[in-house]
Structures are given as structure tokens and as C-alpha cells.
Design an enzyme around this catalytic site. Structure first.
Site, mmCIF file in Angstrom:
data_model
loop_
_atom_site.group_PDB
_atom_site.id
_atom_site.type_symbol
_atom_site.label_atom_id
_atom_site.label_comp_id
_atom_site.label_asym_id
_atom_site.label_seq_id
_atom_site.Cartn_x
_atom_site.Cartn_y
_atom_site.Cartn_z
ATOM 1 N N LYS A 217 -3.324 26.613 -11.169
ATOM 2 C CA LYS A 217 -2.200 25.742 -10.809
ATOM 3 C C LYS A 217 -2.504 24.350 -11.359
ATOM 4 O O LYS A 217 -3.671 23.934 -11.419
ATOM 5 C CB LYS A 217 -2.003 25.691 -9.295
ATOM 6 C CG LYS A 217 -3.167 25.092 -8.521
ATOM 7 C CD LYS A 217 -2.922 25.139 -7.030
ATOM 8 C CE LYS A 217 -4.104 24.524 -6.257
ATOM 9 N NZ LYS A 217 -3.961 24.667 -4.805
ATOM 10 N N ASP B 153 0.858 -1.170 0.000
ATOM 11 C CA ASP B 153 0.000 0.000 0.000
ATOM 12 C C ASP B 153 0.903 1.232 0.000
ATOM 13 O O ASP B 153 2.106 1.136 0.259
ATOM 14 C CB ASP B 153 -0.893 -0.035 1.243
ATOM 15 C CG ASP B 153 -1.768 1.199 1.369
ATOM 16 O OD1 ASP B 153 -2.292 1.652 0.339
ATOM 17 O OD2 ASP B 153 -1.916 1.706 2.488
ATOM 18 N N LYS B 154 0.327 2.397 -0.273
ATOM 19 C CA LYS B 154 1.130 3.625 -0.287
ATOM 20 C C LYS B 154 0.874 4.466 0.954
ATOM 21 O O LYS B 154 1.740 4.618 1.806
ATOM 22 C CB LYS B 154 0.841 4.454 -1.543
ATOM 23 C CG LYS B 154 1.678 5.728 -1.631
ATOM 24 C CD LYS B 154 1.182 6.657 -2.700
ATOM 25 C CE LYS B 154 -0.074 7.397 -2.299
ATOM 26 N NZ LYS B 154 0.140 8.383 -1.209
ATOM 27 N N THR B 155 -0.335 4.986 1.068
ATOM 28 C CA THR B 155 -0.630 5.941 2.134
ATOM 29 C C THR B 155 -0.589 5.258 3.493
ATOM 30 O O THR B 155 -1.288 4.280 3.724
ATOM 31 C CB THR B 155 -2.012 6.569 1.907
ATOM 32 O OG1 THR B 155 -2.071 7.101 0.593
ATOM 33 C CG2 THR B 155 -2.265 7.662 2.911
ATOM 34 N N ASP C 196 -4.910 5.993 -4.438
ATOM 35 C CA ASP C 196 -4.675 7.384 -4.820
ATOM 36 C C ASP C 196 -4.746 7.582 -6.322
ATOM 37 O O ASP C 196 -4.708 6.629 -7.115
ATOM 38 C CB ASP C 196 -3.294 7.843 -4.330
ATOM 39 C CG ASP C 196 -3.352 8.320 -2.892
ATOM 40 O OD1 ASP C 196 -4.461 8.400 -2.352
ATOM 41 O OD2 ASP C 196 -2.290 8.606 -2.326
ATOM 42 N N THR D 61 -2.378 1.277 -4.753
ATOM 43 C CA THR D 61 -2.890 2.398 -3.983
ATOM 44 C C THR D 61 -4.231 2.867 -4.505
ATOM 45 O O THR D 61 -4.539 2.712 -5.691
ATOM 46 C CB THR D 61 -1.882 3.577 -4.009
ATOM 47 O OG1 THR D 61 -2.437 4.702 -3.335
ATOM 48 C CG2 THR D 61 -1.551 3.980 -5.439
ATOM 49 N N LYS E 295 -6.999 -5.070 -5.089
ATOM 50 C CA LYS E 295 -5.712 -5.348 -4.444
ATOM 51 C C LYS E 295 -5.563 -6.845 -4.191
ATOM 52 O O LYS E 295 -4.500 -7.429 -4.449
ATOM 53 C CB LYS E 295 -5.600 -4.581 -3.124
ATOM 54 C CG LYS E 295 -5.393 -3.086 -3.270
ATOM 55 C CD LYS E 295 -5.181 -2.443 -1.902
ATOM 56 C CE LYS E 295 -4.911 -0.954 -2.036
ATOM 57 N NZ LYS E 295 -4.605 -0.320 -0.740
#
Length: 1236
Positions: free
Chosen positions: A644, A428-430, A761, A759, A867
Site C-alpha cells: 500500500k 499548528d495542525k494536530t 507531521d 506542523t 515554528k
């Protein structure tokens, strides 16, 4: 609550970002939504009428009780016994224990039953304990409480497990949602609420949910007194990001979408309260639909051990058949001549008339007699060893996190050795790789780069480059490391100044460093305390700071303790921009329905001016747009568009006169990306009234349109205004990695492990993290597999999407295979929508083939179910050991699906830890868990099992040889007491010492030489060649022990008086030789000795002599034929001691020859390291040691070592070209007339 009431006055839906996706009510004359019907859309929910769902099906749905256990009181014994007797050895001993009850058994029945009960009972107790922990976690969750509408507008607290479909619940701030709810209203007037979905998709940024306008007025308890409605929606499914349904309320039908659904296990944030109606409960909720059953995991070594048991069972049956055939032959042809057996009155077993019957009956006796070939104590010993190994993991202080006080924990000991065979890590990332924190670190404004602090990636890369250059003699090794520092950005033009700061935090320009500020890691006095006014372009700097402070959707909150404002933003990037703007002197302090207020401080004197900017339009950031814009009117009446976004998107929208700083900004962005930072470009544009009015009129029409092309109209409208921009700079934010993550990933890569990141995200976020932790780097070719957008859900459109994805996969595979550059590296990046198709049966193996060939794989926007499916594909498709690591409930599926699941006890709750096999506090501890403990446990268990089979074969076959020698009589040469002691006492403790304390190299060496880990991945110590080698060694030892003893003792005088040895003397001598041979063998096997090993090995031999002496001194009624056998018969006989020495030396001679040959001619890696350490060459020649460490790295294309290697190759290539040009110029100069 007071603050919640103040904030609830805002109608945030007036802003585009909140309002553009609000479902609009139907206008008069329009057709209502199409009624939902058919398969997959059969669920009907009667709102505020839960009694309707307590009747019979189809309206009776699952309760809200959730269970994640594998067993219950009824299923524990049958399921657990079934699991235990899956083991071949246990099944054999169950049969043997049953047969031992009958008179045919050569042993006492309890000698077979007791060990079996002990082994199986111990394993079942361990299973019960692990499942009890899961049960207690379920009890804790089911006992949570929430407020449920009872009747007449009265809400009562109720346990989660008692919540039913149709209930109206009130959830308050910072509470979890007890089930999947339809949002009816919130404390905000316009029905929005903030939700944290960290446990579902791992994202820390808050999501905005919006109720239907028709239910917004249901904002207090009394309003639900007469509330009734009907929801018709999709059936339970695992898709987190979709929901299809209608609400029938007040004789109208309103369409529902995912923005009105509050999912179980997500948390209400920054909202005082919400009301919702329960749609899905318990195992019907989307989070539980994404969960997988807790599997029963067995290590590869244990599964291989079953095949060894099968092999030994075949051998056992074979020699038993030989024995029974021999006994039948003896019964028929030789029994009549044996007068002492009374052939005139034969028994059934010795009747020459029925030799077949005698042979069949003798087969049962032989199967029990030769049972020592199958080591039942092996399982007990392995369980003991694994428990000790697990305790070493639990007590390892180097895996103890000082900050949280959390140690590493082996939650199951079944998979210790599997830690040493991991091939692929799925992470996982976060919360796993990152700390859920963004720090504003650098920026480029008006062509000038600001920010002197180095990122973690820069520091790690600079250290590694310094080490590599020193190894190649390009930096003097005599330079004291304490004198080295890192300055600024890692730039190829300054690599001759590579210096390392021992503190590791980068250069600090101030003598008195400031206290850390959340979200702000920037250090550069040129911009702080109003010093930016002295820069050459103060107007551009002013505009840059205003873009940071205005262009966002955040809400400010005043921290009464510090007096500063903190921000609740939709993304952590946005919060870090606002923190930076505040520190630069532009503090966002207030938001109203139509304006934002900024407190601007222009000098160090602290003079503050509060300015109001009216927000006219806000164009939201999406993964498709990759930019965000806000149109504001300042106090002078000037209309500005502030923008931005991703540099590639912003640059293509620049005006001709807006590219003044394009060149230097592009250069700075490249440097920031190389440093692993997340970058955005900032631009602005001035608008006149006529242009804005015309555009706004068209844009409002697009906002209020209803139809399938509404989003396209909004996108086209945004494109019309977001053009002719003026570039003013760029930001660089560090997605704060957990401590030691880049170093850990680099070490794991050097150990030959592959790392996949899964992830929830967005793709851009995942890519930035990939750069930050060196899974991606500049020069690595990114293969992005995405799906095309197709309108509708027809089969033709789905087929077109699949064909497009398959085409992308095929082209990518071809590109990778045709690449001839050995240093080329590829990274595969794929999103969840595309992954849905890629994981289908007809495409998943093409996807896997591509992924395996890539250096790194990043899967974005994946659901928990995906996952788990990806993990299953890697596990089954590659056939290699997989490890999944995560910290949230969204990671439970892949943790349970992987061969090994590791949970991080972080900030996202304990769900991942409860589902895991091992838990650690930080990702960096995974390095030691695998490279040290995994390596040790694998080798210990592998050597232990091989030795166990060796000693049992060496011992068990001597029983067969003696039975054949005595006419297949079924007679054992050993006393029953010897048989009982052999596995329980005399040989058990040394083998346990081998499994617990053996170390081929120390932990420091394991970390310095990570390539040693590949011994486990390649299974060098437990492949069939090594297993059969140990078996053959056991057969050889058994032959030597039996025939040498018979040859020495049988046909000559044994004592001084001329007496020959009887069976007990021969048996005791033979048993003495076995004890010596197997214990000397294990001593030769060990590489690491402490006093414990010496005591257990030599103590076992000493205990044998002590036992024989004491047992022989017992009364003859107890000792039987071995009465005083040692002191009166064996000890006085020199031939006894000579036979012991000769047999022992002969038995271990082949193994000594083998290891000598291997160490001299074909040494393994650890052999070389052992010799260097033994002769202290690492101390005498440090360069030799460093060079050997460099050789021991597996060739890798990820990690900062690979990044440094690529950088060094680039520098050497440039140097080579420069030298070539200089040589060419010198040659030309030599030919000029002047030189002549």
C-alpha cells in the site's frame, strides 16, 4: 501489568521495520567509533554516578528545575517598574509628580502623585497575577515524581526537580519522562518501547525507541546494583531529531543515535516500564532548548499611542516655552508699571532685573499647568475598558464548548484591540485543526467506488455552491432549505442535483443508524454484513480486505468490555484501516514473532475462520519510499507481497496485466482528493519460491551489512521485489477535522486573513490536511521546496544544498510573478530540513517573499524552535500583526513569539494555554474571537483613544489661552475642584461606555460581512490622518470655547444689575461649555446606544450642574470664590444659557458636517450596512441583502468558497464551450441542402 508481560514476550525487532535500524555491535577486528571531541561535543555523563556531577564545572550541569516565569522575587520590582516607565506618559507624570512636591507647582502634590501610583500599581498587579499563574504551573511540573535508583538496586520516588545528570530512572506506563534519557532497557525482551511525542512535535502516532543490545539485560531493579558506564555526547541543543554520542560500557564503545533517546515531556505508552539514564536536565533538555523567553507584548495601538504622547509632549514643551518667554517679557517690560506688585520691593519671580531667571522658573510652572494635555487617566480608563472587554470574551456563550465545558478566556487584556488587526495566522495542525482521529470513509475496489457518506469538505462545499448558485438565480430561491439533501460524492457531472442535508452528516442508507465506531465512518450496505460476496468481483474484494488486515505493524489489544480488538499503530491511518477490515469481517486478532492471525467472517451468519499468515519480510513506510509492503506465506503455502502506498508510487510499479482497474481507480482517487480525503492505493503480487529465495538472500545480506551505504542497499533490495504489482483498489480516509474548521478557515479567508500551517507531521499528512480544510484544492499549483541529500557535513556539501534551495526559491518567485491568470493560486510546501537553510540570514527574505505571494503556506516536519523562527520572520519581515495558535508544548515558542498567542485547551496538556494570551476550546471559536470581538475591540479602543486626546486638547489649550490673555501670569481660569473632576468624573464614564459598549454593527452582521474585519487590518480608525484630524478638532473646539465665551461675556454686563462677570463666572461658564461640547461629541461618535450610554453621557452633564449647585452651597471657607455661583450668578443670567448652547453647537458643527459628507458621498462599509438595517431593507429585499453579503467577501484563493468559485468557473467554462459548439453545429445545419 499482566498484559504488559504477555506482550513483552514479542521480539518485534525480528521484523524489518523494527530491526533494520538497530545499531549493531562491533565485530572483532573492526575499528571502534571515532571519539567525540571538540566544540559542541564536550558533555560527559557518568552513568549511575550522579555524585560525580555535583562537583565543580565542567562536570556540574544544570539542575532539573524548570522556570518559565518572567520575574522572581528579586527582579519583579525593578523589571516591572522598567516596563511601566517605558510608557512615555508614565515617565512624564513621574517627573511631574516629583516637581509637584516643590512650591512652584500650581496644584496640590497629591493630585499628581495619587493617580500615578494608582495607574502604575494597577498595571504591576496585573503583571504579577499573570506571572503567578506561570509560577504555579512550574511548581506543578517540578513537583511531579519519578523513581530514581538510590543504591544497591533500590529505587525511590523523587521529585522531578531533584533528578540529576547520571541518575538511573524507572518510568512506568503513561508517565512523562522527567529529563532527556538514554534508553537502557524496557519491559519488552528486545528493549523496544513506544513513545508519544505529542507535546514535542504534535504527532499522535507512537514512535518506537530501541535500546542498545548490550544494555537489554538491565531489565530489573537489582541489575543496576553495580551498573556503571560513561556517555560522551553532544552539548545541549534544540534539535529534536538528532543525537550524536557514544556509550562506554564493559570496556567497549557503542555508538548512540536518536532512536535510543527519550525526550522530556514525551510519554511512555503501551510499555510497562523502561529504565534510562539522565543525559540532559532542566533547561538543557531539548524541549526547553526549543522554548523561548516569555516576551512582553504591547499592541500596535499602544505603541502608536506612545508617539502621540511624544507629539503632545512636544506641544506641551512648545507652549510652555512660549508661556515662559511671555512671562519673561512681561517681567522685564511691564512689571515696573504694575504698582500692585510692589516693583519697589520685588520678589525673585517678579524682579524686572532678572527676567531670564523668572522665565526659567515659570517654565516649570507652565509644564505642570498644561499637563492636562497629557491624559494620565487615559491609561486607567484603557485598563478598565480592556478588563471589561476581556470579561465579555470570557462570558461569550457562543465561544463556550459544550462537550468539554471550557469557555474562552482572555488571559491578558493588553492585546484585545490587536485581535482586530491580525494579518497572518500561523497554526499548528494536530489537535488544532484536527481531532487526532482518522475515519475510513470511502474505498475503490476493482473499479467500483464504495461509500455513500459525504465528507465534511463535500458538505461544506455543496452548501456554499447552493448558496452561490441561488445568488446568481440558477437555483430557485423559493426552494425550502429543509427539503435539500446531499447524496454521494460531490461530482461535477451532477451539480444540477446539488442539495443540502440540514442534519449535516451526509446520507445514511439505514433507517436505524449504527452507533459511531472509532476510525470507521464508512456507510454502504454493499460491503457490510457479508454482502460483498454478492458483488461482481468477490475475489478482488477478498484480496483488498486481506491487504488491509495484514499489511501493517500494529499490535492488537482486546477490549474486554466490547469484545472487539483495538489497535496500537504507528499511524492513525493504519489504525483506521484495521478498524475497517474488522468491520468488513477480517479482524486482526494476534501477532507473534513470525505470524499474524486474522479472523475472517464470510457471511452474515457469523461463521468465523481464523487464518495464519507467516510474515517473511516487512518493508517499512518512509517519507522517501511513500509505500509499505509485507511478504507473507498463507496457509496454502502461497507467497504474497501485499503493498500500500501513494498512488503515484504504486502506479509506476504495476505489471502490464495489473492495470485492469487503473482508469476507474484514478478517477475515484481524483474525486476523493477533491473531497479532502487522504488516499492510498493497494496492490499485491504473487511470488514463486525460487524468485523469493534469491531475493531474500540478497536482502538479508543488505540487512546485515555495516557501512554508510546500508540504507541504499536496503532501498535497492526493496525496489527489486516491489514491482509487477496488480492494482486492486484504493482507500480514502478522512483526517477528522475539528468541528467547524473548514467553515472557520473559509470565513477567516473572506475576512482577508492569511493562514500558514506549521506542523511536525510528514509532508504527505500535511498536504492531505491542507486539502481537507481547503487550504489546498485541485487546480492549485503546489510549490514544494526540498533539499537534496548530500553525504557528509562538509562546507562544500552544505553550500551545494543552499545553492539548490536558493535556485528553487528564485525559480518559484519568477513563476509566481509571471503568472497572468488572475484566478491562479499557488501553495508553498516546505519541510523542516529545508527550512533550516531557508531561515538563514542570507536566504530568509527570499523565502518570505515567495511565501507572501502564495495563497497558502504549509511547513512540515518543523521543530518547535523552527515554528518560533518562522513566526518571528513573518512578524518582522511583513511588519503586520501575526497570530499563532496551537495546543501543545511544541507550540509554546511560536505562541510566545507571535504578536498574539492563542492556546487551545485540548488533549495535549495545558502548556500552550499557559503560554497564551487567549485560550479557546476549539479552533472554530477563532472566527468569533477575531471577526466579532477583534473588530469591536479595535474600533472601541481606537475611537476611545482618539476621543481622549480630543477632549484633553480641547480642555488643556483653554488654560494656555487664558494664561496668555492674562499676561502669562500662570493663573488657571478654572477652580481646582473643576480640574480634579474633569478627568475623574465628568468625562471618564462616557468614554468608558464608548470603549465597552460601542458596536458599529451586531455580531451577526460581523459574521455575515467578514470583510468589515479589514478596517482593522488596514488600520482605518487609528492611522495618523485620523489621529491628527481628532487633534485638529480638539484645537478648533478649544478656540471656539475660549474666544466665544470671552467675546460674549467679557466686555458686557452679565447680570440684570449691570455687573460684569468675574474670573470665576467666566471660568465656570467656559467649563460648562467644555462639559457639554465633549459629551455631545461622544454622543455623535457612538453608533450603538443603550440606556447605559444615555445615563452616563447625559448623567455626566447633569452631575456637573448638581456639583456646581452643591459645591456653591458649602461654606465660603470651602467653596471660596464660587460660593452660590450657580443659583445666584449663572442660572439667573440668560446669557449663560445662550452662551452654552451657541458654543456647544459651534464646537461640534465641523464633526457633524464631516460625518454627513462621508455618509452621503463616501460611505464606509459599515455605514451602508447601518442604513440597510435602519430602513429594514434586509427584510424587505432578501436578494439585495444576499448580494451585499457576497460583495462583502474579500477575494480569496483558499477556503471552500474559493474551491466552489473555481468549480463554478469550470462549469461555466464547459457550458460556454458546449453552447459554442451547439451554435456552430446549428450554423452548419442551416447551410446543408436538407435545411435549404
Amino acid at each position: 501489568m499482566a498484559r504488559g508481560r504477555i506482550r513483552s514476550k514479542l521480539r518485534l525487532s525480528n521484523l524489518y521495520t523494527f530491526g533494520c535500524l538497530r545499531p549493531s555491535t562491533l565485530e572483532e577486528g573492526e575499528d571502534p567509533p571515532h571519539p567525540l571531541h571538540g566544540p559542541g561535543f564536550s558533555r560527559t555523563v557518568f552513568c549511575n554516578q550522579p555524585h560525580m556531577h555535583k562537583k565543580k564545572k565542567p562536570l556540574r550541569y544544570r539542575s532539573n528545575y524548570v522556570s518559565t516565569t518572567r520575574y522572581n522575587l528579586i527582579t519583579f520590582f525593578p523589571k516591572s517598574l522598567y516596563e511601566q516607565f517605558h510608557r512615555a506618559a508614565n515617565l512624564y507624570f513621574l517627573v511631574a509628580a516629583i516637581l509637584s512636591v516643590f512650591p512652584l507647582s500650581p496644584f496640590n502634590k497629591w493630585s499628581m502623585i495619587a493617580p500615578l501610583v494608582f495607574v502604575v500599581g494597577l498595571s504591576m498587579m496585573k503583571e504579577a497575577l499573570e506571572d503567578w499563574r506561570r509560577f504555579m504551573q512550574d511548581v506543578k511540573i517540578n513537583a511531579r515524581r519519578t523513581c530514581v535508583h538510590k543504591s544497591d538496586g533500590v529505587f525511590r520516588s523523587r521529585k522531578w526537580k531533584k533528578v540529576s545528570v547520571g541518575d538511573v530512572v524507572r518510568v512506568e506506563k503513561d508517565e512523562f519522562f522527567p529529563a532527556d534519557l538514554l534508553l537502557l532497557s524496557s519491559s519488552y525482551q528486545d528493549g523496544i518501547c513506544y513513545v508519544e511525542t505529542m507535546n514535542l512535535d504534535g504527532e499522535t502516532n507512537l514512535k518506537v525507541k530501541r535500546s542498545l543490545e548490550v544494555t537489554m539485560t538491565l531489565d530489573d531493579d537489582e541489575s543496576f546494583k553495580n551498573f556503571m558506564g560513561t556517555i560522551r555526547c553532544e552539548d545541549p541543543n534544540p534539535s529534536l531529531y538528532t543525537f550524536v554520542g557514544n556509550l562506554e560500557y564493559k570496556r567497549q564503545t557503542f555508538p548512540l543515535d536518536p532512536s535510543q533517546i527519550l525526550l522530556r515531556d514525551s510519554k511512555l505508552r503501551n510499555t510497562a516500564y523502561v529504565y534510562g539514564v539522565v543525559v540532559f536536565t532542566g533547561h538543557d533538555t531539548k524541549v526547553m532548548q526549543n522554548s523561548t523567553k516569555s516576551p512582553s507584548k504591547r499592541s500596535r495601538i499602544e505603541r502608536t499611542m506612545d508617539y502621540i504622547i511624544y507629539t503632545l509632549l512636544v506641544l506641551l514643551i512648545l507652549i510652555s516655552c512660549i508661556s515662559s518667554s511671555g512671562f519673561a517679557w512681561e517681567t522685564e517690560f511691564h512689571m515696573p508699571k504694575m504698582w500692585y506688585l510692589r516693583p519697589d520691593a520685588p520678589e525673585d519671580l517678579t524682579n524686572p532685573i532678572s527676567p531670564v531667571y523668572a522665565g526659567v522658573v515659570h517654565l516649570i510652572t507652565a509644564l505642570l499647568l498644561y499637563g492636562y494635555l497629557i491624559p494620565i487617566s487615559l491609561y486607567v480608563s484603557i485598563e478598565v475598558v480592556k478588563v471589561w472587554q476581556a470579561s465579555f470574551i470570557n462570558q461569550d456563550l457562543r465561544m463556550f464548548d459544550d462537550e468539554s465545558g471550557v469557555p474562552a478566556q482572555a488571559r491578558t487584556s493588553n492585546l484585545n484591540e490587536e485581535l482586530g488587526q491580525v494579518h497572518t495566522i500561523l497554526s499548528d495542525k494536530t489537535g488544532t485543526l484536527t481531532c487526532n482521529q482518522m475515519d475510513f470513509l470511502k474505498c475503490s475496489i476493482a473499479g467500483t467506488s464504495y461509500g455513500v457518506r459525504s465528507s465534511e469538505v463535500e458538505l461544506a462545499a455543496a452548501k456554499q455552491m447552493a448558496v452561490d448558485l441561488e445568488e446568481h438565480g440558477e437555483i430557485s430561491s423559493t426552494t425550502p432549505q429543509s427539503q435539500t439533501k446531499v447524496y454521494g460524492t460531490w461530482d461535477s457531472s451532477r451539480t444540477h442535483e446539488i442539495e443540502i442535508e440540514s442534519g449535516g452528516d451526509g446520507g445514511d442508507c439505514n433507517n436505524n443508524p449504527r452507533a459511531p465506531i472509532k476510525g470507521f465512518g464508512f456507510e454502504d450496505n454493499r460491503l457490510m454484513n457479508g454482502n460483498w460476496l454478492r458483488e461482481s468481483q468477490p475475489n478482488d474484494l477478498l484480496q483488498f480486505f486481506r491487504v488491509l488486515a495484514i499489511c501493517h505493524t500494529a499490535i492488537p489489544e482486546l477490549d474486554e468490555e466490547s469484545g472487539k480488538y483495538t489497535y496500537e499503530a504507528e499511524s492513525p491511518d493504519e489504525a483506521s484501516f484495521l478498524a475497517a477490515a474488522r468491520e468488513f469481517g477480517f479482524e486482526f486478532c494476534k501477532r507473534t514473532q513470525s505470524s499474524v492471525f486474522i479472523r475472517e467472517r464470510f457471511s452474515s451468519s457469523g461463521q468465523i475462520v481464523e487464518r495464519e499468515y507467516k510474515v517473511l519480510n516487512l518493508l517499512d513506510f518512509t517519507s522517501k519510499r511513500k509505500r509499505m509492503s509485507v511478504v507473507v506465506r498463507d496457509e496454502e503455502g502461497q507467497i504474497l507481497l501485499l503493498c500500500k502506498g501513494a498512488d503515484s508510487i504504486i502506479f509506476e510499479r504495476l505489471a502490464k496485466n495489473g492495470k485492469t482497474y487503473l482508469g476507474p481507480t484514478t478517477k475515484h482517487l481524483t474525486e476523493y482528493g477533491e473531497a479532502g480525503l487522504r488516499t492510498l492505493a493497494l496492490a499485491y503480487r504473487k511470488l514463486d519460491e525460487e524468485e523469493y529465495s534469491a531475493w531474500n538472500s540478497d536482502f538479508q545480506k543488505a540487512k546485515t551489512s555495516i557501512g554508510s551505504d546500508r540504507d541504499e542497499l536496503l532501498e535497492a533490495g526493496a525496489d527489486m521485489i516491489e514491482k509487477d504489482l496488480i492494482l486492486i483498489g484504493a482507500t480514502a480516509v478522512e483526517d477528522k477535522l475539528q468541528k467547524g474548521v473548514p467553515q472557520c478557515i473559509d470565513k477567516l479567508a473572506q475576512a482577508g486573513l492569511k493562514l500558514w500551517v506549521l506542523t511536525g507531521d510528514k509532508m504527505e499528512t500535511a498536504i492531505n490536511i491542507g486539502f481537507a480544510c481547503s487550504l489546498l484544492r485541485q487546480g492549485m499549483r503546489q510549490i514544494c521546496i526540498t533539499s537534496i541529500n548530500q553525504d557528509g557535513g562538509s562546507q562544500d556539501s552544505k553550500r551545494a544544498v543552499k545553492e539548490n534551495i536558493l535556485s528553487q526559491l528564485t525559480k518559484a518567485v519568477q513563476m509566481v510573478k509571471l503568472e497572468k491568470d488572475p484566478h491562479a493560486a499557488f501553495a508553498l510546501i516546505i519541510d523542516g530540513k529545508t527550512l533550516t537553510y531557508a531561515l538563514e540570514d542570507d536566504m530568509k527574505y527570499q523565502f518570505l517573499a515567495l511565501a507572501v505571494d502564495c495563497a497558502s503556506v504549509i511547513c512540515c516536519r518543523v521543530s518547535p524552535k523552527q515554528k518560533a523562527l518562522v513566526t518571528r520572520l513573518v512578524k518582522e519581515g511583513t511588519g503586520r500583526t501575526t497570530l499563532a495558535i496551537g495546543d501543545g508544548a511544541n507550540d509554546v515558542g511560536m505562541i510566545q513569539e507571535a504578536d498574539i498567542g492563542v492556546g487551545i485547551s485540548g488533549v495535549e496538556g495545558m502548556q500552550a494555554v499557559m503560554a497564551s494570551d487567549f485560550s479557546i476550546a476549539q479552533f472554530r471559536f477563532l472566527e468569533r474571537l477575531l471577526v466579532v470581538h477583534g473588530h469591536w475591540c479595535y474600533k472601541r479602543i481606537a475611537q476611545m483613544i482618539c476621543y481622549f486626546f480630543y477632549k484633553n486638547i480641547a480642555f488643556g489649550l483653554t488654560l494656555f489661552y487664558f494664561e496668555a490673555f492674562t499676561g502669562f501670569s500662570g493663573q488657571s481660569v478654572y477652580n481646582d475642584a473643576y480640574l480634579l473632576l474633569f478627568n475623574v468624573v465628568l468625562t471618564s464614564l462616557p468614554v468608558i461606555a464608548l470603549g465597552v459598549f460601542e458596536q458599529d454593527v451586531s455580531s451577526e452582521i460581523c459574521l455575515q460581512f467578514p470583510a468589515l474585519y479589514q478596517q482593522g487590518t488596514k488600520n482605518l480608525f487609528f492611522d495618523w490622518s485620523r489621529i491628527l484630524g481628532w487633534m485638529c478638532n480638539g484645537v478648533y473646539s478649544s478656540l471656539v470655547i475660549f474666544f466665544l465665551n470671552i467675546g460674549i461675556i467679557y466686555s458686557q454686563a452679565f447680570r440684570a444689575g449691570g455687573q460684569t462677570a468675574d474670573m470665576d463666572a467666566v471660568g465656570t461658564t467656559m467649563f460648562t461649555c467644555i462639559i457639554w461640547a465633549v459629551n455631545v461629541q461622544i454622543a455623535l461618535t457612538m453608533s450603538h446606544f443603550t440606556w447605559i450610554q444615555h445615563v452616563l453621557i447625559w448623567g455626566s452633564i447633569g452631575f456637573w450642574y448638581l456639583f456646581v449647585a452643591l459645591y456653591g452651597m458649602m461654606p465660603s471657607s470651602l467653596s471660596g470664590n464660587v460660593y452660590r455661583i450657580l443659583d445666584e450668578i449663572l442660572a439667573p443670567a440668560p446669557i449663560y444659557w445662550m452662551a452654552t448652547l451657541l458654543v456647544t453647537v459651534t464646537a461640534v458643527l465641523p464633526y457633524v458636517t464631516h460625518i454627513a459628507y462621508q455618509r452621503f458621498l463616501h460611505p464606509m462599509d459599515h455605514h451602508i450596512i447601518q442604513e440597510i438595517k435602519y430602513y429594514k431593507r434586509d427584510v424587505e429585499d432578501a436578494r439585495l441583502w444576499t448580494r451585499e453579503r457576497t460583495k462583502a467577501r474579500e477575494e480569496t484563493k483558499i477556503g471552500f468558497t474559493a474551491r466552489v468559485d473555481a468549480k463554478i468557473r469550470h462549469l461555466r467554462s464547459k457550458l460556454s464551450k458546449k453552447q459554442s459548439n451547439l451554435s456552430h453545429c446549428s450554423a452548419q445545419d442551416a447551410m446543408t441542402p436538407r435545411s435549404l
